[in-house]
Design a protein around this motif. Structure first.
Motif, PDB file in Angstrom:
ATOM      1  N   LYS A   9       0.527  -0.996  -0.294  1.00 57.92           N
ATOM      2  CA  LYS A   9      -0.446  -0.126   0.177  1.00 57.92           C
ATOM      3  C   LYS A   9       1.036   1.388   0.379  1.00 57.92           C
ATOM      4  O   LYS A   9       0.272   1.907  -0.137  1.00 57.92           O
ATOM      5  N   VAL A  10       1.847   1.537   0.605  1.00 52.04           N
ATOM      6  CA  VAL A  10       2.980   2.139   0.200  1.00 52.04           C
ATOM      7  C   VAL A  10       3.342   2.837  -1.094  1.00 52.04           C
ATOM      8  O   VAL A  10       3.551   3.651  -0.809  1.00 52.04           O
ATOM      9  N   THR A  14       3.180   6.076  -3.177  1.00 48.07           N
ATOM     10  CA  THR A  14       4.352   6.239  -3.288  1.00 48.07           C
ATOM     11  C   THR A  14       4.120   7.143  -4.628  1.00 48.07           C
ATOM     12  O   THR A  14       4.097   7.652  -5.367  1.00 48.07           O
ATOM     13  N   SER A  15       4.013   5.848  -5.217  1.00 50.68           N
ATOM     14  CA  SER A  15       4.228   5.634  -6.839  1.00 50.68           C
ATOM     15  C   SER A  15       3.229   6.513  -7.365  1.00 50.68           C
ATOM     16  O   SER A  15       3.558   6.939  -8.790  1.00 50.68           O
ATOM     17  N   ALA A  16       2.160   6.278  -6.822  1.00 52.17           N
ATOM     18  CA  ALA A  16       1.052   7.392  -6.979  1.00 52.17           C
ATOM     19  C   ALA A  16       1.440   8.626  -7.399  1.00 52.17           C
ATOM     20  O   ALA A  16       1.400   9.988  -8.671  1.00 52.17           O
ATOM     21  N   LYS A  21       3.749  13.949  -9.612  1.00 57.33           N
ATOM     22  CA  LYS A  21       4.349  14.398  -9.958  1.00 57.33           C
ATOM     23  C   LYS A  21       5.115  15.389 -10.927  1.00 57.33           C
ATOM     24  O   LYS A  21       5.016  16.143 -11.599  1.00 57.33           O
ATOM     25  N   THR A  22       5.172  13.670 -11.275  1.00 60.50           N
ATOM     26  CA  THR A  22       5.566  13.626 -13.006  1.00 60.50           C
ATOM     27  C   THR A  22       5.017  14.631 -13.711  1.00 60.50           C
ATOM     28  O   THR A  22       5.444  15.394 -14.133  1.00 60.50           O
TER      29      THR A  22
END
Length: 131
Positions: A9-10, A14-16, A21-22
């Motif tokens: 889940k973390v 974090t990927s999302a 941000k990208t």
């Protein structure tokens, strides 16, 4: 919830966030690029207005921009002298008929086709043939 589920889940969150941000950074770069292009358009238009003014109205309104017009004329003179020096270093002369750059020793101008005399070794400048 197991350790792996919590870790998954973390990582997913974090990927999302990283993807978000990208995308944000990409949009910022795109907008900054568009702003820069519009600023270049404005700068080019200002330069063109100034060029047209100097070419067409400078003599009538020297009171407004005489000092700047003089600076332009002086800079143009220096540029011309530097270009002549550069051509000399490159071994180029000018066609006496059309003004195009011609390599020393060429029999004909590559631009207008005029027949040129062979220059003296020290001169490196094409001369017109006298008939």
């Amino acid at each position: 919830m197991s350790l792996f589920e919590g870790l998954s889940k973390v990582i997913s969150e974090t990927s999302a966030t990283a993807v978000s941000k990208t995308k944000e950074f990409a949009k910022i770069a795109q907008l900054n690029g568009a702003i820069s292009e519009e600023e270049k358009t404005i700068h080019a238009a200002h330069a063109e207005i100034g060029r047209r003014y100097v070419e067409n109205l400078a003599a009538e309104r020297r009171d407004l921009f005489g000092d700047q017009i003089d600076l332009i004329a002086q800079a143009q003179g220096r540029i011309e002298a530097l270009r002549r020096e550069l051509d000399e270093v490159k071994g180029l002369g000018k066609c006496p008929y059309c003004g195009a750059a011609v390599e020393a020793g060429k029999a004909f101008c590559g631009n207008c086709g005029a027949k040129l005399t062979q220059p003296a070794a020290a001169e490196n400048l094409p001369q017109p043939i006298e008939e």
